[in-house]
Scaffold this active site. Structure first.
Site, mmCIF file in Angstrom:
data_model
loop_
_atom_site.group_PDB
_atom_site.id
_atom_site.type_symbol
_atom_site.label_atom_id
_atom_site.label_comp_id
_atom_site.label_asym_id
_atom_site.label_seq_id
_atom_site.Cartn_x
_atom_site.Cartn_y
_atom_site.Cartn_z
ATOM 1 N N TYR A 166 1.087 -1.034 0.277
ATOM 2 C CA TYR A 166 0.110 0.262 -0.243
ATOM 3 C C TYR A 166 0.511 1.343 -0.322
ATOM 4 O O TYR A 166 0.539 2.595 -0.440
ATOM 5 C CB TYR A 166 -1.274 0.413 1.552
ATOM 6 C CG TYR A 166 -1.563 1.455 1.301
ATOM 7 C CD1 TYR A 166 -2.468 1.295 0.486
ATOM 8 C CD2 TYR A 166 -2.051 1.654 2.621
ATOM 9 C CE1 TYR A 166 -3.754 2.465 0.730
ATOM 10 C CE2 TYR A 166 -2.240 2.339 3.194
ATOM 11 C CZ TYR A 166 -3.432 3.264 2.048
ATOM 12 O OH TYR A 166 -4.504 4.322 2.120
HETATM 13 N N1 LIG Z 1 -9.931 5.117 6.719
HETATM 14 C C1 LIG Z 1 -7.920 4.584 6.490
HETATM 15 O O1 LIG Z 1 -7.909 4.971 7.583
HETATM 16 C C2 LIG Z 1 -7.574 5.972 5.236
HETATM 17 C C3 LIG Z 1 -6.433 5.638 6.333
HETATM 18 C C4 LIG Z 1 -5.326 6.334 5.330
HETATM 19 C C5 LIG Z 1 -5.853 7.009 3.688
HETATM 20 N N2 LIG Z 1 -7.094 6.595 3.511
HETATM 21 C C6 LIG Z 1 -7.211 6.707 1.819
HETATM 22 O O2 LIG Z 1 -8.256 7.407 1.816
HETATM 23 C C7 LIG Z 1 -9.519 7.623 0.796
HETATM 24 C C8 LIG Z 1 -10.870 6.701 1.695
HETATM 25 O O3 LIG Z 1 -10.064 5.728 2.332
HETATM 26 P P1 LIG Z 1 -11.905 5.386 2.579
HETATM 27 O O4 LIG Z 1 -11.946 4.274 3.753
HETATM 28 O O5 LIG Z 1 -12.863 5.776 2.613
HETATM 29 O O6 LIG Z 1 -12.094 3.655 1.811
HETATM 30 P P2 LIG Z 1 -13.866 3.012 0.774
HETATM 31 O O7 LIG Z 1 -12.994 2.045 0.977
HETATM 32 O O8 LIG Z 1 -14.590 3.865 1.871
HETATM 33 O O9 LIG Z 1 -13.413 4.565 0.027
HETATM 34 C C9 LIG Z 1 -12.548 4.068 -1.339
HETATM 35 C C10 LIG Z 1 -13.638 4.414 -2.477
HETATM 36 O O10 LIG Z 1 -13.539 4.447 -4.014
HETATM 37 C C11 LIG Z 1 -13.327 3.550 -4.784
HETATM 38 N N3 LIG Z 1 -12.148 2.558 -5.895
HETATM 39 C C12 LIG Z 1 -11.145 1.794 -5.082
HETATM 40 N N4 LIG Z 1 -11.168 1.938 -6.376
HETATM 41 C C13 LIG Z 1 -11.440 2.583 -7.131
HETATM 42 C C14 LIG Z 1 -11.432 2.753 -8.654
HETATM 43 N N5 LIG Z 1 -10.221 1.720 -9.749
HETATM 44 N N6 LIG Z 1 -12.210 3.057 -9.894
HETATM 45 C C15 LIG Z 1 -12.959 4.028 -9.182
HETATM 46 N N7 LIG Z 1 -13.172 3.736 -7.583
HETATM 47 C C16 LIG Z 1 -13.191 3.395 -6.909
HETATM 48 C C17 LIG Z 1 -14.285 2.307 -3.355
HETATM 49 O O11 LIG Z 1 -15.354 1.930 -4.879
HETATM 50 C C18 LIG Z 1 -15.206 3.068 -2.756
HETATM 51 O O12 LIG Z 1 -16.063 3.875 -2.637
HETATM 52 C C19 LIG Z 1 -8.612 5.889 -0.035
HETATM 53 O O13 LIG Z 1 -7.727 6.600 -0.986
HETATM 54 C C20 LIG Z 1 -7.821 5.491 1.064
HETATM 55 O O14 LIG Z 1 -6.233 4.686 0.659
HETATM 56 C C21 LIG Z 1 -7.610 5.530 4.361
#
Ligand SMILES: NC(=O)c1ccc[n+]([C@@H]2O[C@H](COP(=O)([O-])OP(=O)(O)OC[C@H]3O[C@@H](n4cnc5c(N)ncnc54)[C@H](O)[C@@H]3O)[C@@H](O)[C@H]2O)c1
Length: 262
Positions: A166
């Site tokens: 990641y």
């Molecule tokens: N939740 C955490 O603790 C955390 C921490 C650090 C970073 N992040 C980052 O924050 C962002 C949001 O995370 P989240 O926890 O809300 O995740 P989540 O899985 O709830 O949301 C991510 C969304 O991206 C969409 N997605 C993924 N691949 C895709 C693609 N190829 N095309 C179109 N849509 C796509 C998914 O369908 C999903 O709805 C992400 O980039 C994640 O890596 C999250």
């Protein structure tokens, strides 16, 4: 000159008249960001691979009074990203803000990954961001204005357990940020990344119920002793997406309760 009251009112909706694309907006942090930018006055184009959840999210956004277009599709494919930019331009004639939030971890010990999970990790987090930047920069450059805000990860900085693949993907996003920021600095386009630590998304709350030790381990590195809230990420995104952040570019800004510093 505006009166103090007028100045305050305009600050209350700092993105009034702006058009923002938010990717991965079907739920979690992306939906929270879209809600925040919509509340701050932006017209929204939301995108996600999950068409059904995206439609529900778009409905929730419209209920708040925001103008919304929704485009489903896999943004790790160039054609989908191109279509997304075209959808925004057709609907609103301009793109001011791109928030590259689509992503998400396949969090596994490095040797437990399969070729498929490794590819998924890079596709979801890096290719989505790269293609969307390529699609929106030409129209932003033409108008001499743009705000790109990527969602990276604080784990790139502290090497959190099981995050190597990641971090390779998100580290790519961090690297793209500095390169694009320099390349388009004189075109009125800023490019920044918000790097969260563990965030209390509905998904993380579920994981915490099933595997409390796992989440406790990730939270143990956060001096504030808690995961972040989605609104705490969205507020930083809204700042970087606004005109007020006019001299901030090429930055990776952690919203992380102190889990890395500097
Ligand atoms: N939740 C955490 O603790 C955390 C921490 C650090 C970073 N992040 C980052 O924050 C962002 C949001 O995370 P989240 O926890 O809300 O995740 P989540 O899985 O709830 O949301 C991510 C969304 O991206 C969409 N997605 C993924 N691949 C895709 C693609 N190829 N095309 C179109 N849509 C796509 C998914 O369908 C999903 O709805 C992400 O980039 C994640 O890596 C999250």
């Amino acid at each position: 000159m505006s009166t103090p009251a007028q100045a305050w009112a305009s600050r209350a909706r700092p993105h009034e008249g702006r058009v923002a694309i938010v990717t991965g907006a079907a739920g979690g942090i992306g939906l929270e960001i879209a809600l925040r930018l919509g509340r701050d006055g932006a017209a929204l184009v939301v995108a996600d691979a999950d068409a059904a959840r995206l439609e529900t999210a778009a409905g929730a956004l419209r209920d708040t009074g925001a103008e919304v277009r929704a485009m489903p599709g896999d943004l790790s494919l160039e054609d989908t990203a191109t279509a997304l930019a075209a959808c925004a331009l057709e609907a609103f004639g301009r793109i001011d803000i791109l928030v590259n939030n689509a992503g998400g971890g396949v969090i596994l010990p490095f040797l437990a990954h399969t070729p498929q999970t490794l590819k998924q990790t890079i596709d979801r987090n890096l290719w989505t961001t790269l293609w969307c930047c390529r699609a929106v920069i030409p129209p932003m450059k033409e108008r001499g204005y743009g705000r790109i805000v990527n969602i990276g990860a604080d784990s790139v900085r502290n090497g959190l357990w099981d995050h190597a693949a990641y971090n390779a993907a998100k580290g790519g996003v961090h690297g793209l940020t500095t390169g694009l920021a320099r390349e388009f600095a004189r075109d009125g386009i800023t490019v920044n990344t918000v790097a969260p630590c563990a965030v209390n998304t509905p998904q993380l709350v579920d994981i915490a119920k099933q595997h409390p030790a796992l989440v406790e381990r990730f939270v143990s590195v956060i001096p504030m002793g808690r995961a972040g809230e989605m609104a705490e990420v969205a507020s930083m995104v809204s700042y970087l997406a606004g005109t007020e952040a006019s001299f901030v570019t090429g930055q990776v800004i952690s919203a992380n309760g102190g889990s890395t510093m500097l």
